[in-house]
Write an enzyme that holds these catalytic residues in place. Structure first.
Site, mmCIF file in Angstrom:
data_model
loop_
_atom_site.group_PDB
_atom_site.id
_atom_site.type_symbol
_atom_site.label_atom_id
_atom_site.label_comp_id
_atom_site.label_asym_id
_atom_site.label_seq_id
_atom_site.Cartn_x
_atom_site.Cartn_y
_atom_site.Cartn_z
ATOM 1 N N TYR A 172 -8.450 53.569 60.130
ATOM 2 C CA TYR A 172 -9.013 52.250 59.826
ATOM 3 C C TYR A 172 -8.966 51.369 61.085
ATOM 4 C CZ TYR A 172 -9.084 47.424 58.159
ATOM 5 O OH TYR A 172 -9.365 46.089 58.006
ATOM 6 N N LYS A 203 -12.132 49.967 63.269
ATOM 7 C CA LYS A 203 -12.332 48.517 63.428
ATOM 8 C C LYS A 203 -12.354 48.136 64.916
ATOM 9 C CE LYS A 203 -12.578 45.624 60.829
ATOM 10 N NZ LYS A 203 -13.775 45.001 60.214
HETATM 11 N N1 LIG Z 1 -8.670 42.045 52.976
HETATM 12 C C1 LIG Z 1 -7.759 42.104 53.923
HETATM 13 O O1 LIG Z 1 -6.556 42.037 53.636
HETATM 14 C C2 LIG Z 1 -8.191 42.237 55.371
HETATM 15 C C3 LIG Z 1 -7.195 42.227 56.372
HETATM 16 C C4 LIG Z 1 -7.590 42.328 57.709
HETATM 17 C C5 LIG Z 1 -8.931 42.439 58.034
HETATM 18 N N2 LIG Z 1 -9.871 42.476 57.040
HETATM 19 C C6 LIG Z 1 -11.274 42.613 57.426
HETATM 20 O O2 LIG Z 1 -11.987 41.556 56.823
HETATM 21 C C7 LIG Z 1 -13.299 41.987 56.483
HETATM 22 C C8 LIG Z 1 -13.575 41.657 55.032
HETATM 23 O O3 LIG Z 1 -12.667 42.374 54.214
HETATM 24 P P1 LIG Z 1 -12.632 42.195 52.644
HETATM 25 O O4 LIG Z 1 -11.226 42.200 52.236
HETATM 26 O O5 LIG Z 1 -13.517 41.050 52.237
HETATM 27 O O6 LIG Z 1 -13.295 43.587 52.177
HETATM 28 P P2 LIG Z 1 -13.744 44.026 50.696
HETATM 29 O O7 LIG Z 1 -13.324 43.019 49.687
HETATM 30 O O8 LIG Z 1 -13.280 45.433 50.542
HETATM 31 O O9 LIG Z 1 -15.315 43.995 50.796
HETATM 32 C C9 LIG Z 1 -15.981 44.894 51.612
HETATM 33 C C10 LIG Z 1 -17.418 44.463 51.753
HETATM 34 O O10 LIG Z 1 -18.066 45.388 52.613
HETATM 35 C C11 LIG Z 1 -19.229 45.882 51.969
HETATM 36 N N3 LIG Z 1 -19.473 47.257 52.342
HETATM 37 C C12 LIG Z 1 -18.624 48.315 52.248
HETATM 38 N N4 LIG Z 1 -19.251 49.453 52.624
HETATM 39 C C13 LIG Z 1 -20.509 49.093 52.983
HETATM 40 C C14 LIG Z 1 -21.636 49.815 53.466
HETATM 41 N N5 LIG Z 1 -21.586 51.126 53.638
HETATM 42 N N6 LIG Z 1 -22.771 49.126 53.716
HETATM 43 C C15 LIG Z 1 -22.819 47.788 53.538
HETATM 44 N N7 LIG Z 1 -21.799 47.049 53.079
HETATM 45 C C16 LIG Z 1 -20.657 47.699 52.807
HETATM 46 C C17 LIG Z 1 -18.921 45.797 50.481
HETATM 47 O O11 LIG Z 1 -20.140 45.812 49.761
HETATM 48 P P3 LIG Z 1 -20.209 46.463 48.271
HETATM 49 O O12 LIG Z 1 -19.523 45.505 47.345
HETATM 50 O O13 LIG Z 1 -21.666 46.573 48.013
HETATM 51 O O14 LIG Z 1 -19.504 47.793 48.368
HETATM 52 C C18 LIG Z 1 -18.175 44.467 50.431
HETATM 53 O O15 LIG Z 1 -19.087 43.401 50.412
HETATM 54 C C19 LIG Z 1 -13.356 43.480 56.815
HETATM 55 O O16 LIG Z 1 -14.022 43.634 58.027
HETATM 56 C C20 LIG Z 1 -11.904 43.895 56.937
HETATM 57 O O17 LIG Z 1 -11.769 44.948 57.857
HETATM 58 C C21 LIG Z 1 -9.529 42.365 55.721
#
Ligand SMILES: NC(=O)c1ccc[n+]([C@@H]2O[C@H](COP(=O)([O-])OP(=O)(O)OC[C@H]3O[C@@H](n4cnc5c(N)ncnc54)[C@H](OP(=O)(O)O)[C@@H]3O)[C@@H](O)[C@H]2O)c1
Length: 287
Positions: free
Chosen positions: A132, A136
């Protein structure tokens, strides 16, 4: 008005961003997800032509790239998909943003660091220890050459919304309500940050035209077990049901303490990134 494309707008963070930008004067946000639903446009990251067409023809001033395969376990289970979505997908978004002359804000993670030498400021050398983090970081490398681009690294996020099933606090509330005993990791350091606080900070940084790398993080140190006990107390459940455990044996390796130092952001004076002790009592008031 400034047109803003938000990828991953069905997700935890992208959803907060879309709602917030839609409420603010001056922004015209468009959200994408893997598949179309509601007001979200389909933009599968595995399809570079779709990505390019949407971004180059959209007249966007800025693109906030939130979409990712975000679970270290999911990335380990499906490495090809992780590379296609997080790495190659981000290359497609970055290329399209550059061609379109749009600014790019790439959302990255504290998991680009190995967690052995915290805290990490923006000049620290990334050294991911799981796929992961590697994918990233590949996304960061794609975003870096986009003129005026901004890379924002963030730690574990949560929301207070118990109806959002992407929100770990909602899953925890379910488990607590079901009365199950909950052994949780009491060793790995975490700096839980409210997704809405991060969304406000991202829009503020975009508005100011910041570029380069910025670390955003609440500063209150915690572990999964401690944070879960704080959630239990706020919801009126018995915190003793949560017991201290080592990191899940079947989980992907995680940095021991990937504390992001948000000094640059603090010096800029953006909206507060509150510690969970300040935020979680709001759960009781919502219930
Ligand atoms: N959440 C955390 O704790 C955390 C921590 C550090 C960094 N981040 C970063 O923050 C960002 C947002 O994370 P999040 O927690 O909001 O993630 P999330 O809730 O898992 O949502 C992921 C999003 O990405 C979309 N996605 C996944 N696969 C895809 C694909 N193949 N094509 C197009 N869209 C796709 C999903 O769309 P669908 O709903 O259509 O699948 C969803 O809108 C990410 O870049 C993550 O690496 C998150």
């Amino acid at each position: 008005v400034r047109r803003l494309l938000i990828t991953g707008a069905s997700g935890l963070l992208g959803g907060c961003l879309l709602r917030r930008a839609a409420r603010l004067a001056g922004w015209e946000p468009v959200g994408t997800a893997r598949t179309a639903r509601g007001n979200l446009v389909a933009m599968p990251l595995e399809e570079p032509e779709t990505v390019r067409a949407l971004i180059t023809d959209g007249g966007f001033e800025s693109v906030v790239h939130c979409a990712a395969l975000r679970s270290p376990e999911a990335c380990r289970a499906e490495p090809d998909r992780a590379r296609a979505v997080n790495a190659a997908g981000s290359v497609a978004v970055a290329d399209a943003a550059r061609r379109a002359g749009a600014r790019l804000l790439y959302v990255s993670t504290d998991y680009v660091f190995d967690g052995e030498d915290p805290p990490y400021d923006e000049s620290a050398e990334p050294q991911p220890i799981n796929l992961y983090g590697e994918t990233k970081l590949a996304g960061e490398r794609a975003a870096r050459p986009v003129p005026g681009g901004l890379i924002v690294r963030i730690p574990a996020l949560y929301r207070l919304d118990l109806a959002d099933d992407r929100n770990w606090v909602a899953q925890l509330a379910n488990d607590l309500g079901a009365g199950r005993p909950l052994p949780l990791d009491a060793e790995t350091a975490r700096y839980y940050t409210l997704a809405e606080d991060v969304a406000a900070a991202l829009l503020w940084l975009l508005d100011r035209g910041e570029s380069g790398i910025v670390h955003l993080s609440a500063e209150e140190r915690s572990t999964k077990a401690d944070f879960a006990r704080a959630v239990a107390r706020a919801l009126g459940h018995d915190p003793a049901r949560i017991t201290d455990a080592p990191p899940a044996a079947d989980g992907a390796p995680r940095p021991r303490d990937s504390h992001l130092d948000p000094a640059r952001y603090r010096a800029l004076g953006g909206p507060a990134l509150r510690g969970h002790s300040e935020v979680l009592p709001e759960l009781a008031r919502r219930d």
